[in-house]
Design a protein around this motif. Sequence first.
Motif, PDB file in Angstrom:
ATOM      1  N   LEU A  30       3.165  10.173 -19.039  1.00  0.00           N
ATOM      2  CA  LEU A  30       2.723  10.618 -17.914  1.00  0.00           C
ATOM      3  C   LEU A  30       2.787   9.710 -16.589  1.00  0.00           C
ATOM      4  N   GLU A  31       3.169   8.345 -16.955  1.00  0.00           N
ATOM      5  CA  GLU A  31       3.308   7.322 -16.045  1.00  0.00           C
ATOM      6  C   GLU A  31       4.587   7.795 -15.155  1.00  0.00           C
ATOM      7  N   ALA A  32       5.555   8.449 -15.836  1.00  0.00           N
ATOM      8  CA  ALA A  32       6.547   8.734 -15.160  1.00  0.00           C
ATOM      9  C   ALA A  32       6.557   9.803 -13.993  1.00  0.00           C
ATOM     10  N   PRO A  33       5.611  10.750 -13.807  1.00  0.00           N
ATOM     11  CA  PRO A  33       5.527  11.267 -12.599  1.00  0.00           C
ATOM     12  C   PRO A  33       4.330  10.833 -11.757  1.00  0.00           C
ATOM     13  N   LEU A  34       3.514  10.008 -12.318  1.00  0.00           N
ATOM     14  CA  LEU A  34       2.106   9.357 -11.406  1.00  0.00           C
ATOM     15  C   LEU A  34       2.752   8.256 -10.750  1.00  0.00           C
ATOM     16  N   ALA A  35       3.620   7.436 -11.220  1.00  0.00           N
ATOM     17  CA  ALA A  35       4.023   5.904 -10.587  1.00  0.00           C
ATOM     18  C   ALA A  35       4.652   6.417  -9.442  1.00  0.00           C
ATOM     19  N   PRO A  36       5.708   7.188  -9.363  1.00  0.00           N
ATOM     20  CA  PRO A  36       6.338   7.462  -8.117  1.00  0.00           C
ATOM     21  C   PRO A  36       5.367   8.196  -6.952  1.00  0.00           C
ATOM     22  N   LEU A  37       4.342   9.197  -7.749  1.00  0.00           N
ATOM     23  CA  LEU A  37       3.534   9.710  -6.795  1.00  0.00           C
ATOM     24  C   LEU A  37       2.780   9.032  -5.911  1.00  0.00           C
ATOM     25  N   TRP A  38       2.011   7.828  -6.683  1.00  0.00           N
ATOM     26  CA  TRP A  38       1.157   6.806  -5.853  1.00  0.00           C
ATOM     27  C   TRP A  38       2.333   6.046  -4.865  1.00  0.00           C
ATOM     28  N   VAL A  39       3.439   5.579  -5.111  1.00  0.00           N
ATOM     29  CA  VAL A  39       4.140   5.190  -4.199  1.00  0.00           C
ATOM     30  C   VAL A  39       4.677   5.868  -2.927  1.00  0.00           C
ATOM     31  N   PHE A  40       4.889   7.270  -3.401  1.00  0.00           N
ATOM     32  CA  PHE A  40       5.119   7.990  -2.290  1.00  0.00           C
ATOM     33  C   PHE A  40       4.063   8.337  -1.380  1.00  0.00           C
ATOM     34  N   LEU A  41       2.741   8.394  -1.924  1.00  0.00           N
ATOM     35  CA  LEU A  41       1.547   8.613  -0.988  1.00  0.00           C
ATOM     36  C   LEU A  41       1.195   7.620  -0.190  1.00  0.00           C
ATOM     37  N   PHE A  42       1.205   6.193  -0.840  1.00  0.00           N
ATOM     38  CA  PHE A  42       0.742   5.223   0.013  1.00  0.00           C
ATOM     39  C   PHE A  42       1.472   4.090   0.455  1.00  0.00           C
ATOM     40  N   ALA A  43       3.049   4.164  -0.006  1.00  0.00           N
ATOM     41  CA  ALA A  43       4.054   3.427   0.506  1.00  0.00           C
ATOM     42  C   ALA A  43       5.293   4.191   1.199  1.00  0.00           C
ATOM     43  N   GLY A  44       5.113   5.618   1.055  1.00  0.00           N
ATOM     44  CA  GLY A  44       6.309   6.287   1.617  1.00  0.00           C
ATOM     45  C   GLY A  44       7.735   6.198   0.781  1.00  0.00           C
ATOM     46  N   GLU A  45       7.771   5.795  -0.489  1.00  0.00           N
ATOM     47  CA  GLU A  45       8.957   5.893  -1.229  1.00  0.00           C
ATOM     48  C   GLU A  45       8.904   7.095  -1.867  1.00  0.00           C
ATOM     49  N   ALA A  46       9.677   8.178  -1.223  1.00  0.00           N
ATOM     50  CA  ALA A  46       9.786   9.328  -1.857  1.00  0.00           C
ATOM     51  C   ALA A  46      10.855   9.593  -2.761  1.00  0.00           C
ATOM     52  N   PRO A  47      10.266  10.159  -4.073  1.00  0.00           N
ATOM     53  CA  PRO A  47      11.247  10.642  -5.142  1.00  0.00           C
ATOM     54  C   PRO A  47      11.833  12.132  -4.554  1.00  0.00           C
ATOM     55  N   ASP A  48      13.056  12.329  -4.920  1.00  0.00           N
ATOM     56  CA  ASP A  48      13.849  13.593  -4.785  1.00  0.00           C
ATOM     57  C   ASP A  48      13.396  14.762  -5.438  1.00  0.00           C
ATOM     58  N   ALA A  49      14.051  15.961  -5.247  1.00  0.00           N
ATOM     59  CA  ALA A  49      13.411  17.041  -5.954  1.00  0.00           C
ATOM     60  C   ALA A  49      13.848  16.837  -7.638  1.00  0.00           C
ATOM     61  N   HIS A  50      14.650  16.113  -7.859  1.00  0.00           N
ATOM     62  CA  HIS A  50      14.768  16.109  -9.307  1.00  0.00           C
ATOM     63  C   HIS A  50      13.713  15.287  -9.992  1.00  0.00           C
TER      64      HIS A  50
END
Length: 297
Positions: free
Chosen positions: A245-265
């Motif tokens: 579950l870390e696979a979707p969670l880790a990029p989520l935190w970075v997107f929410l608080f650091a602006g590093e957005a994962p793509d649609a894939h």
Amino acid sequence: MALSSRAQGLLMVLTATVALSTAGLMTRLVGVDAPTLTFLRGLFGGLFLLACLLTVSRGRSIDEFLRLGRVGFFISIISAMAMILFINALYMTSVAHVSVIFALCPFVAAGLAFVVLKERPNAMSLFASGIALVGIALMMNGGGGGTRGGDLAGDFLALAMTGLIGLWTVMVRRYPQTPALPSTILPTVMAAVMIAPFASPLLASAHDVVLILLFGVCGFSAGFLMLLVGSRLLPPVESVLIGSLEAPLAPLWVFLFAGEAPDAHALVGGTIVFAAVCLNVVAGHRTSRNVCGDAGA
């Protein structure tokens, strides 16, 4: 009503996964280099866990460390090396890439568990792992996402870290008598000592030190300890599958608080991984209930 051992293991591993998934965010919020972050996180985390050990051992701390033996020492070395590789991988490639590669760990753990423990994963775990693999492949097909693209050297470090974590999971399952706190303290101290010659802690700002302290204690130390205890209550493939579950969670935190957005894939693939974990947990719960029902009949 008291929770079953499996339910306790699920709760611990799930909580630990959420806590540990914040490591990528920490690397994006601080301004220190990878060796310095690894050193300070290990120092703060080790001191916190040592304080916990001193509190609960009541003067038997040395005896607890002696109980580790050669097996516990070997497990600690595996953990320390994985910690160092993990932080460096996060600096060299995107958080999404590291998380996606780490999500391959169920397959590594399943293979090692079969070789070492002769433990065959059940059909549902294999099926759920296959679904997770589809999500992982989709995420990797989309690239790293975010501001840091995937770097081959960083991906290699993440892959090596994944193999070590898979081995660690199986060893913990194979030797459940290994004391939990010493098994957590020793690798954090080892990692700090190993990386110390390359670190520059005196150059870190007060802001960075406070952030590393918070993440090191709440995210890393507490999470790692819960993962160690919870992993003993679950089959290796299941505990690591939940950890994916870390696979979707880790990029989520970075997107929410650091602006590093994962793509649609990454978003779609992460959702598939999450669905695979939920499927496995629900199916395992129903199986355990049916077994209890048959036993009481």
